[in-house]
Enzyme design. Structure first.
Site, PDB file in Angstrom:
ATOM      1  CE1 TYR A  49      -2.889  -3.169   0.402  1.00 16.06           C
ATOM      2  CE2 TYR A  49      -3.504  -2.455   2.588  1.00 16.06           C
ATOM      3  CZ  TYR A  49      -3.601  -3.364   1.556  1.00 16.06           C
ATOM      4  OH  TYR A  49      -4.447  -4.435   1.680  1.00 16.06           O
ATOM      5  CG  HIS A 107      -0.616  -8.785   0.505  1.00 16.21           C
ATOM      6  ND1 HIS A 107      -0.321  -7.449   0.513  1.00 16.21           N
ATOM      7  CD2 HIS A 107      -1.946  -8.846   0.247  1.00 16.21           C
ATOM      8  CE1 HIS A 107      -1.422  -6.752   0.269  1.00 16.21           C
ATOM      9  NE2 HIS A 107      -2.418  -7.579   0.101  1.00 16.21           N
TER      10      HIS A 107
HETATM   11  N1  LIG Z   1      -5.427  -8.975   1.799  1.00 17.83           N
HETATM   12  C1  LIG Z   1      -5.759  -8.461   0.649  1.00 17.83           C
HETATM   13  O1  LIG Z   1      -5.375  -8.952  -0.423  1.00 17.83           O
HETATM   14  C2  LIG Z   1      -6.650  -7.250   0.628  1.00 17.83           C
HETATM   15  C3  LIG Z   1      -7.261  -6.865  -0.581  1.00 17.83           C
HETATM   16  C4  LIG Z   1      -8.075  -5.744  -0.554  1.00 17.83           C
HETATM   17  C5  LIG Z   1      -8.298  -5.044   0.615  1.00 17.83           C
HETATM   18  N2  LIG Z   1      -7.676  -5.428   1.770  1.00 17.83           N
HETATM   19  C6  LIG Z   1      -7.859  -4.675   3.048  1.00 17.83           C
HETATM   20  O2  LIG Z   1      -9.247  -4.534   3.280  1.00 17.83           O
HETATM   21  C7  LIG Z   1      -9.574  -3.148   3.403  1.00 17.83           C
HETATM   22  C8  LIG Z   1     -10.993  -2.895   2.920  1.00 17.83           C
HETATM   23  O3  LIG Z   1     -11.076  -3.059   1.517  1.00 17.83           O
HETATM   24  P1  LIG Z   1     -11.288  -1.800   0.528  1.00 17.83           P
HETATM   25  O4  LIG Z   1     -10.371  -0.721   0.987  1.00 17.83           O
HETATM   26  O5  LIG Z   1     -11.131  -2.180  -0.861  1.00 17.83           O
HETATM   27  O6  LIG Z   1     -12.745  -1.486   0.613  1.00 17.83           O
HETATM   28  P2  LIG Z   1     -14.096  -1.368   1.400  1.00 17.83           P
HETATM   29  O7  LIG Z   1     -13.954  -1.201   2.857  1.00 17.83           O
HETATM   30  O8  LIG Z   1     -14.919  -2.473   0.892  1.00 17.83           O
HETATM   31  O9  LIG Z   1     -14.577   0.051   0.818  1.00 17.83           O
HETATM   32  C9  LIG Z   1     -14.601   0.292  -0.558  1.00 17.83           C
HETATM   33  C10 LIG Z   1     -15.035   1.700  -0.880  1.00 17.83           C
HETATM   34  O10 LIG Z   1     -16.333   1.933  -0.342  1.00 17.83           O
HETATM   35  C11 LIG Z   1     -16.446   3.308   0.000  1.00 17.83           C
HETATM   36  N3  LIG Z   1     -17.185   3.383   1.263  1.00 17.83           N
HETATM   37  C12 LIG Z   1     -16.720   3.119   2.509  1.00 17.83           C
HETATM   38  N4  LIG Z   1     -17.669   3.329   3.434  1.00 17.83           N
HETATM   39  C13 LIG Z   1     -18.769   3.751   2.760  1.00 17.83           C
HETATM   40  C14 LIG Z   1     -20.067   4.137   3.158  1.00 17.83           C
HETATM   41  N5  LIG Z   1     -20.425   4.130   4.427  1.00 17.83           N
HETATM   42  N6  LIG Z   1     -20.942   4.512   2.184  1.00 17.83           N
HETATM   43  C15 LIG Z   1     -20.596   4.516   0.887  1.00 17.83           C
HETATM   44  N7  LIG Z   1     -19.380   4.163   0.436  1.00 17.83           N
HETATM   45  C16 LIG Z   1     -18.469   3.789   1.378  1.00 17.83           C
HETATM   46  C17 LIG Z   1     -15.070   3.869   0.191  1.00 17.83           C
HETATM   47  O11 LIG Z   1     -14.916   5.056  -0.559  1.00 17.83           O
HETATM   48  P3  LIG Z   1     -14.356   6.401   0.118  1.00 17.83           P
HETATM   49  O12 LIG Z   1     -12.975   6.073   0.583  1.00 17.83           O
HETATM   50  O13 LIG Z   1     -14.379   7.374  -1.018  1.00 17.83           O
HETATM   51  O14 LIG Z   1     -15.277   6.785   1.250  1.00 17.83           O
HETATM   52  C18 LIG Z   1     -14.133   2.761  -0.276  1.00 17.83           C
HETATM   53  O15 LIG Z   1     -13.245   3.194  -1.268  1.00 17.83           O
HETATM   54  C19 LIG Z   1      -8.476  -2.463   2.595  1.00 17.83           C
HETATM   55  O16 LIG Z   1      -8.389  -1.097   2.869  1.00 17.83           O
HETATM   56  C20 LIG Z   1      -7.278  -3.271   3.005  1.00 17.83           C
HETATM   57  O17 LIG Z   1      -6.823  -2.860   4.278  1.00 17.83           O
HETATM   58  C21 LIG Z   1      -6.868  -6.531   1.787  1.00 17.83           C
END
Ligand SMILES: NC(=O)c1ccc[n+]([C@@H]2O[C@H](COP(=O)([O-])OP(=O)(O)OC[C@H]3O[C@@H](n4cnc5c(N)ncnc54)[C@H](OP(=O)(O)O)[C@@H]3O)[C@@H](O)[C@H]2O)c1
Length: 279
Positions: A49, A107
Site C-alpha cells: 500500500y 499477502h
Molecule cells: N489482503 C488483501 O489482499 C486485501 C485486498 C483488498 C483489501 N484489503 C484490506 O481490506 C480493506 C478494505 O477493503 P477496501 O479498501 O477495498 O474497501 P471497502 O472497505 O470495501 O470500501 C470500498 C469503498 O467503499 C467506500 N465506502 C466506505 N464506506 C462507505 C459508506 N459508508 N458509504 C458509501 N461508500 C463507502 C469507500 O470510498 P471512500 O474512501 O471514497 O469513502 C471505499 O473506497 C483495505 O483497505 C485493506 O486494508 C486486503
C-alpha cells in the site's frame, strides 16, 4: 465503546479493522487518527500500500497508546525469500515507527521466491524473535490453509480474504472454523455494488441502518470473522464503526447470503491469485 473481539488460536482481534488500501499518505494522515478517535483499534496496512510510514505517524498522532492498537501489515509476495523477507519486515517496522506488529500476513500465495514451507518458517522465526505477536495468511484456499497450518509451529490466527454478499465463501469459512483460525474479510462493499442493491436497501430501511452498516454487520455476524472497512471520507468513519448496536435476524442473514452469485470475485491479480474451488 469497546469493540468486540474475534478470538482465534490464542489471539484476540478487534472485530472491525480500519483498512488503508488505495489510501495515499495524505489521506492516511487525515483519516486514520479520526478512525482511532472514533473507536477503531485495529488498523490494516501492507507493504504493497506504500503508506506504512503515514500509518505509523497517524497512530502516534492519534494519542492512543501503541499497545492499545491491533496493527497488521503484510509482506509483499515478491519478498518471500528469507533474507529479503526479514529485511523488508525491519523496514516496515521502521516505517511504522514501532518495534512489533500484532499480526504479520503473507499477502498472497505465490511460490516463485520461496516454497510455502520456507515462507511459513520465516513467519515463525519473526514471531519467535518478538517482531510479530501473531502470524497469518491472506488469500489462501482451503488446501493452502491446511498446508500452512501443518507447516507452522505457532498457530496461524487468520486468513484475510475477500468477503461480501455476492461471493460464496462457505467452503473456506467451514474449513477455517474446523482449523480454529479466524477469517478477516475485505471488500465488504463489493467495490460499491452493495449500495444500490434492493435486498440490502430493504433490510437497511427496516433496521434503520445504512446499507454499508448492514453489510459490515453481516460479515461480523459470521462467528470467527472480523471485517475491514476503508473510507477516506471522514463523515463515513463513524457510520462504518456504528455496527454494534443492532443485530440482523437469521432471516436477514440468510437473505443477504442468498445474494451470492458466480463470477463475483473481484480480487484476482494474475501473478498471485490461487485457483479457488468455487470460481
Ligand atoms: N489482503 C488483501 O489482499 C486485501 C485486498 C483488498 C483489501 N484489503 C484490506 O481490506 C480493506 C478494505 O477493503 P477496501 O479498501 O477495498 O474497501 P471497502 O472497505 O470495501 O470500501 C470500498 C469503498 O467503499 C467506500 N465506502 C466506505 N464506506 C462507505 C459508506 N459508508 N458509504 C458509501 N461508500 C463507502 C469507500 O470510498 P471512500 O474512501 O471514497 O469513502 C471505499 O473506497 C483495505 O483497505 C485493506 O486494508 C486486503
Amino acid at each position: 465503546m469497546t469493540v468486540p473481539l474475534v478470538t482465534a488460536n490464542g489471539a484476540a482481534i478487534p472485530a472491525i479493522g480500519f483498512g488503508t488500501f488505495r489510501m495515499p499518505k495524505v489521506e492516511v494522515q487525515k483519516v486514520v487518527p479520526e478512525a482511532i478517535t472514533t473507536g477503531f483499534r485495529h488498523i490494516d496496512t501492507a507493504q504493497f500500500y506504500d503508506n506504512e510510514d503515514a500509518v505509523g505517524q497517524a497512530i502516534i498522532n492519534s494519542g492512543v497508546a501503541r499497545k492499545d492498537i491491533f496493527l497488521t501489515t503484510k509482506i509483499r509476495p515478491d519478498r518471500f525469500a528469507n533474507d529479503v523477507f526479514v529485511a523488508s519486515l525491519h523496514q516496515s517496522l521502521k516505517d511504522l515507527k514501532t518495534d512489533y506488529v500484532d499480526l504479520l500476513l503473507l499477502h498472497w500465495p505465490v511460490f516463485s521466491d520461496a516454497p510455502l514451507e520456507a515462507q511459513i518458517a520465516t513467519l515463525n522465526a519473526m514471531r519467535a524473535a518478538g517482531l510479530v505477536r501473531h502470524i497469518g495468511v491472506s488469500n489462501y484456499t482451503v488446501d493452502l490453509m491446511r498446508k500452512a497450518m501443518a507447516f507452522s509451529d505457532a498457530p496461524i490466527i487468520t486468513n484475510q480474504i475477500e468477503f461480501h454478499p455476492y461471493l460464496k465463501q462457505d467452503i473456506v469459512y467451514a474449513e477455517a472454523r474446523k482449523l480454529g483460525l479466524s477469517l478477516t474479510g475485505y471488500f465488504a462493499m463489493a467495490n460499491g455494488q452493495v449500495h444500490e442493491d434492493e435486498v440490502l436497501k430493504t433490510i437497511a430501511a427496516k433496521t434503520g441502518k445504512t446499507v454499508a452498516q448492514v453489510v459490515l454487520r453481516w460479515v461480523i455476524q459470521h462467528e470467527g470473522v472480523a471485517v475491514l472497512s476503508k473510507t477516506a471520507t471522514v463523515s463515513r468513519v463513524r457510520e462504518n464503526f456504528d455496527i454494534f448496536d443492532f443485530e440482523l435476524s437469521a432471516a436477514d442473514m440468510a437473505a443477504i447470503s442468498a445474494l451470492a452469485r458466480t463470477g463475483a470475485r473481484m480480487a484476482k491479480p494474475e501473478a498471485y491469485a490461487p485457483q479457488w474451488a468455487n470460481d
